[in-house]
Design a protein around this motif. Sequence first.
Motif, PDB file in Angstrom:
ATOM      1  N   SER A  98      93.884 -35.484  79.605  1.00 25.01           N
ATOM      2  CA  SER A  98      93.230 -35.182  78.334  1.00 25.01           C
ATOM      3  C   SER A  98      92.606 -36.417  77.692  1.00 25.01           C
ATOM      4  CB  SER A  98      94.233 -34.544  77.387  1.00 25.01           C
ATOM      5  OG  SER A  98      95.334 -35.406  77.210  1.00 25.01           O
ATOM      6  N   GLY A  99      92.817 -37.597  78.303  1.00 22.18           N
ATOM      7  CA  GLY A  99      92.131 -38.794  77.808  1.00 22.18           C
ATOM      8  C   GLY A  99      92.897 -39.620  76.794  1.00 22.18           C
ATOM      9  N   LYS A 100      94.224 -39.722  76.956  1.00 22.70           N
ATOM     10  CA  LYS A 100      95.043 -40.495  76.012  1.00 22.70           C
ATOM     11  C   LYS A 100      94.700 -41.981  76.039  1.00 22.70           C
ATOM     12  CE  LYS A 100      98.929 -39.259  77.945  1.00 22.70           C
ATOM     13  NZ  LYS A 100      98.562 -38.172  78.858  1.00 22.70           N
ATOM     14  N   THR A 101      94.641 -42.541  77.256  1.00 24.68           N
ATOM     15  CA  THR A 101      94.395 -43.975  77.382  1.00 24.68           C
ATOM     16  C   THR A 101      93.051 -44.350  76.778  1.00 24.68           C
ATOM     17  OG1 THR A 101      95.666 -43.917  79.430  1.00 24.68           O
ATOM     18  CG2 THR A 101      94.374 -45.886  79.027  1.00 24.68           C
ATOM     19  N   ALA A 102      92.021 -43.541  77.080  1.00 24.19           N
ATOM     20  CA  ALA A 102      90.691 -43.817  76.534  1.00 24.19           C
ATOM     21  C   ALA A 102      90.705 -43.681  75.009  1.00 24.19           C
ATOM     22  CB  ALA A 102      89.664 -42.867  77.140  1.00 24.19           C
ATOM     23  N   PRO A 132      89.684 -45.890  82.319  1.00 25.90           N
ATOM     24  CA  PRO A 132      90.877 -46.685  82.654  1.00 25.90           C
ATOM     25  C   PRO A 132      91.869 -45.814  83.426  1.00 25.90           C
ATOM     26  CG  PRO A 132      90.810 -46.177  80.300  1.00 25.90           C
ATOM     27  CD  PRO A 132      89.509 -45.712  80.883  1.00 25.90           C
ATOM     28  N   PRO A 133      92.657 -46.410  84.329  1.00 25.27           N
ATOM     29  CA  PRO A 133      93.654 -45.608  85.058  1.00 25.27           C
ATOM     30  C   PRO A 133      94.650 -45.022  84.069  1.00 25.27           C
ATOM     31  CG  PRO A 133      94.004 -47.960  85.442  1.00 25.27           C
ATOM     32  CD  PRO A 133      92.739 -47.839  84.657  1.00 25.27           C
ATOM     33  N   SER A 134      95.125 -43.812  84.349  1.00 26.13           N
ATOM     34  CA  SER A 134      96.049 -43.185  83.410  1.00 26.13           C
ATOM     35  C   SER A 134      97.404 -43.873  83.504  1.00 26.13           C
ATOM     36  CB  SER A 134      96.193 -41.702  83.713  1.00 26.13           C
ATOM     37  OG  SER A 134      96.810 -41.523  84.963  1.00 26.13           O
ATOM     38  N   THR A 135      97.999 -44.152  82.352  1.00 24.91           N
ATOM     39  CA  THR A 135      99.327 -44.764  82.334  1.00 24.91           C
ATOM     40  C   THR A 135     100.317 -43.632  82.177  1.00 24.91           C
ATOM     41  OG1 THR A 135      99.247 -45.015  79.957  1.00 24.91           O
ATOM     42  CG2 THR A 135      98.567 -46.897  81.270  1.00 24.91           C
ATOM     43  N   GLU A 136     101.179 -43.481  83.161  1.00 27.54           N
ATOM     44  CA  GLU A 136     102.049 -42.309  83.175  1.00 27.54           C
ATOM     45  C   GLU A 136     103.452 -42.605  82.674  1.00 27.54           C
ATOM     46  OE1 GLU A 136     101.469 -40.386  87.048  1.00 27.54           O
ATOM     47  OE2 GLU A 136     100.153 -39.091  85.879  1.00 27.54           O
ATOM     48  N   TYR A 162     102.731 -41.321  75.021  1.00 29.15           N
ATOM     49  CA  TYR A 162     103.729 -40.887  76.001  1.00 29.15           C
ATOM     50  C   TYR A 162     103.189 -39.727  76.827  1.00 29.15           C
ATOM     51  CZ  TYR A 162     105.126 -37.178  72.699  1.00 29.15           C
ATOM     52  OH  TYR A 162     105.139 -36.100  71.866  1.00 29.15           O
ATOM     53  N   PRO A 163     103.689 -39.568  78.063  1.00 31.86           N
ATOM     54  CA  PRO A 163     103.118 -38.558  78.953  1.00 31.86           C
ATOM     55  C   PRO A 163     103.257 -37.145  78.390  1.00 31.86           C
ATOM     56  CG  PRO A 163     104.623 -40.008  80.155  1.00 31.86           C
ATOM     57  CD  PRO A 163     104.791 -40.307  78.703  1.00 31.86           C
ATOM     58  N   GLY A 164     102.218 -36.350  78.581  1.00 31.39           N
ATOM     59  CA  GLY A 164     102.253 -34.964  78.145  1.00 31.39           C
ATOM     60  C   GLY A 164     103.403 -34.201  78.772  1.00 31.39           C
ATOM     61  N   GLU A 165     103.798 -34.611  79.967  1.00 27.53           N
ATOM     62  CA  GLU A 165     104.907 -33.953  80.657  1.00 27.53           C
ATOM     63  C   GLU A 165     106.192 -34.013  79.824  1.00 27.53           C
ATOM     64  OE1 GLU A 165     102.704 -35.862  82.107  1.00 27.53           O
ATOM     65  OE2 GLU A 165     101.993 -34.811  83.897  1.00 27.53           O
ATOM     66  N   MET A 181     110.099 -35.028  87.266  1.00 24.22           N
ATOM     67  CA  MET A 181     109.929 -34.881  88.703  1.00 24.22           C
ATOM     68  C   MET A 181     108.556 -35.413  89.115  1.00 24.22           C
ATOM     69  SD  MET A 181     110.978 -31.430  90.680  1.00 24.22           S
ATOM     70  CE  MET A 181     112.499 -31.364  91.630  1.00 24.22           C
ATOM     71  N   LEU A 182     107.604 -35.356  88.171  1.00 23.33           N
ATOM     72  CA  LEU A 182     106.255 -35.839  88.455  1.00 23.33           C
ATOM     73  C   LEU A 182     106.126 -37.332  88.209  1.00 23.33           C
ATOM     74  CD1 LEU A 182     104.545 -32.835  86.733  1.00 23.33           C
ATOM     75  CD2 LEU A 182     104.194 -33.429  89.124  1.00 23.33           C
ATOM     76  N   ILE A 183     106.887 -37.859  87.249  1.00 26.24           N
ATOM     77  CA  ILE A 183     106.822 -39.275  86.880  1.00 26.24           C
ATOM     78  C   ILE A 183     108.251 -39.785  86.823  1.00 26.24           C
ATOM     79  CG2 ILE A 183     105.848 -40.897  85.215  1.00 26.24           C
ATOM     80  CD1 ILE A 183     104.417 -38.493  83.906  1.00 26.24           C
ATOM     81  N   PRO A 184     108.915 -39.959  87.973  1.00 22.24           N
ATOM     82  CA  PRO A 184     110.353 -40.235  87.914  1.00 22.24           C
ATOM     83  C   PRO A 184     110.733 -41.629  87.386  1.00 22.24           C
ATOM     84  CG  PRO A 184     109.602 -40.021  90.204  1.00 22.24           C
ATOM     85  CD  PRO A 184     108.419 -39.742  89.339  1.00 22.24           C
ATOM     86  N   GLY A 185     109.886 -42.636  87.592  1.00 19.71           N
ATOM     87  CA  GLY A 185     110.261 -43.988  87.144  1.00 19.71           C
ATOM     88  C   GLY A 185     111.602 -44.375  87.724  1.00 19.71           C
ATOM     89  N   ASP A 186     112.478 -44.930  86.877  1.00 16.76           N
ATOM     90  CA  ASP A 186     113.791 -45.396  87.332  1.00 16.76           C
ATOM     91  C   ASP A 186     114.701 -44.259  87.786  1.00 16.76           C
ATOM     92  OD1 ASP A 186     113.118 -47.990  86.940  1.00 16.76           O
ATOM     93  OD2 ASP A 186     114.206 -48.248  85.054  1.00 16.76           O
TER      94      ASP A 186
END
Lengths: 468, 468
Positions: free
Chosen positions: B40-44, B106-110, B144-147, B228-233
């Motif tokens: 949706s363009g958060k970073t931009a 810009p690349p999306s920051t997840e 923060y991620p929409g997820e 599950m899509l952005i598991p990180g740590d």
Amino acid sequence: MSVKRVTHKALEKLQSKAQKTLQRSLDQHVKLAVTGFSGSGKTAFITALVKHLTTQANSQNLPFFDVVREQRLIACKQVPQKALDIPTFDYASASAHLLDNPPRWPPSTERINTLTLALKFRSHSGLRQHVASDHTLYLELIDYPGEWLMDLPLLNMTYEQWCKTQLAVLSTPAYREHCAAFLSELNHFDATAPVDMSTLNKLAELYQATLMKLKKHTKLSQLQPGRMLIPGDLAGAPIIQFFPLLTHGQQHQDSQYAQLESRFEAYKKQVITPFYKDYFCAFDRQLVLVDILGALNDGPDTLAQTKLALKETVDMFEHGKSGLLQRLFKPKIDKVLFAANKCDAVALSEQDSLTRLLHTLLCEQENELKFSGVTVDTMTISSVKSCQPKQVNESGNLLHCVYGRPLTESEYITYLPPEPPDHVLSDAQWPENGFNFLSFYPYPAYQGQLEHIRLDHTLQFLIGDKLT
Amino acid sequence: MSVKRVTHKALEKLQSKAQKTLQRSLDQHVKLAVTGFSGSGKTAFITALVKHLTTQANSQNLPFFDVVREQRLIACKQVPQKALDIPTFDYASASAHLLDNPPRWPPSTERINTLTLALKFRSHSGLRQHVASDHTLYLELIDYPGEWLMDLPLLNMTYEQWCKTQLAVLSTPAYREHCAAFLSELNHFDATAPVDMSTLNKLAELYQATLMKLKKHTKLSQLQPGRMLIPGDLAGAPIIQFFPLLTHGQQHQDSQYAQLESRFEAYKKQVITPFYKDYFCAFDRQLVLVDILGALNDGPDTLAQTKLALKETVDMFEHGKSGLLQRLFKPKIDKVLFAANKCDAVALSEQDSLTRLLHTLLCEQENELKFSGVTVDTMTISSVKSCQPKQVNESGNLLHCVYGRPLTESEYITYLPPEPPDHVLSDAQWPENGFNFLSFYPYPAYQGQLEHIRLDHTLQFLIGDKLT
């Protein structure tokens, strides 16, 4: 008649339930932390432990592990872990690496992970024997990066103290080439000036690159803050973006100095303390793997720094039992094993020297630990064999060689390794060209069976008393 | 004389100190959460917001942002953030992308990240005007991620409820091709059997792959669990390894069902609740960016699911103010803006239809929100312009086209976009071949100045009242 039968059944059910409850109360849980400084073989150790307990638990293979020698271990299998928020140790992938053709070391996992084994065994002593035929020990293995262990001493330091200690290490001639760029830039940094975010970020990045270089090219353990090397979800957060400063004394609250000091304090409070509280204090037993051959290859400075790192680590266990931190968090570690891993890269006859050297590095602290009620031991092991001993007759001399495939070679070779010292050498005693112990690929498993050196001793020391 | 002078000085000092204290107490802090479903363009948006406030804050550029139009904004700059453990939004890199030649998104920051701006301004009203000449508003932006937002509704569900809801979505014909493999495997899964870790892992991996496919190929927002899509740590941790089941009812505590249910409950307690408590409840204002053109391209099912996702999101704000969660955590969000972003991809004359469509999707909930004291608005914006409007005369007809470079092309084109509906279409009304709105690269900045549509309205709604 019908009433009687029901009553009898009900009684049987009650008895069975009571016995189950008693039995469960006799089941035990042990949390074993496996750690080691970078490259010490944690992943291979855990893989070997699981493999030997689940599929190779016989008395020929593990003769010094009492429960196995006495044929009381009924079965061992992986069960769901309790701590759902910790990544599961990927045993399937790690063991596939070791059993591959040709075998490879599993990739190092640079974060905390866990795996729980249930060991079903017959007891031969005490109350247990009379209650039920078999009991279960739940062994929770927790593998965490050595860098986290090396962060613990920061809890006892102010920012100023840390700066001095860390700059002293970075200025050591042996590491100077990796640190020169950072140290030179630091000279031009005005810590008393108001915060300038781009200058701060630039120097933090340079410091991070310096730590990365030290990790790659040396065996130095004092790489603090550890999360700068393995940031995970903290990547890009100010809390890990600090570095040691030359300037000290009280500074204005908007100064760069104050900003870095507040990051250092936040790191202690929000990163190290929770780890100490949530994990470290919950461990029952701790294994510290030491890559002592790597330190010897690296030279006298790294050996001295390894000694210091071990001292600082022991201090944390010590503090754990009797110091300030104990009063705050009550850690319960009661057994610590320091093990020099990969010992099969030296001749069989020289492995004792390694044990003695490790013992020498630790002896001042061992006494302290024992005094605070922690049982401690040092051992020389090889959790996964990488070489076979091979005797070579050269012009009538019997040479104690090793046979394996070095990481730098594509072929197997017979190699005469250097003799490791059994004590800390003075500069004059240090060999002119240093040491050159080779690192090898894992030795191929025979019929899917891994080999080890003293893994059974390790198990007996760490959990033998829970399996009587 | 000397005494008098000292007293006078001391008094001045005291007055100055008192004034500073009063002034500080009038400085304000606003936490603005910027979120949006994937793409949706958060970073931009954040990049544009920082760019316009720090280097383009003039009344030609932001005429509907009062503090700028009235020339009361003195300066705006990035200052150190308070929350040291949250990654800093990488403005330097994101703005470099937008200003590059050719410009790129810009690349999306997840993951969550933050940036704090200090806005120094002159007040024209109330107490502030009399205290000091200028004041500071600290604007904390949290992205923060929409997820994570889409995970919040799980807090109100049992595992059984979630299974039913989620399986209903996955079985929708529009998504079936992406979900078939998982659904078929699920049919063979025995939830009542004792835990078998390899079966569980296999199905969890298949479910994860399904969510990944849905994220890549559709605009569906109900991708739960979001981590599950952005598991990180949490990568590899059982807490994110659960999936919806067909079987229900009470199950034995060692069953696969019970294991998955306990993971679901742990996820709610250890992942969602801390986010809700630590971040969500601390936000003052919330912007939700909606990719409504993407949903229209995706078809009627996704538009319906977007409506549902918006409803569930609004429910969380609503619950926030008056429900159970409010009593537990007291969220304080008092303004929410839903913005359809990237509106310049439709003709200027059609942008109102988009606003009305978004309003229709939300209208049931908007009333609820207002009732609980939250101010809410819907807007159609373009935080970074990607097209220019262009009128084309075709055989006497004036066509409202757009001019830009589509993501799929290497050249700039003039394109006649479809007309978006201003209400939710019935199946019969839906165009036979669906919609095909194009996505464009950012439009090149002229002399380093970014262009926007209604960013000033957005700012006025979200923080205008704090800058009077």
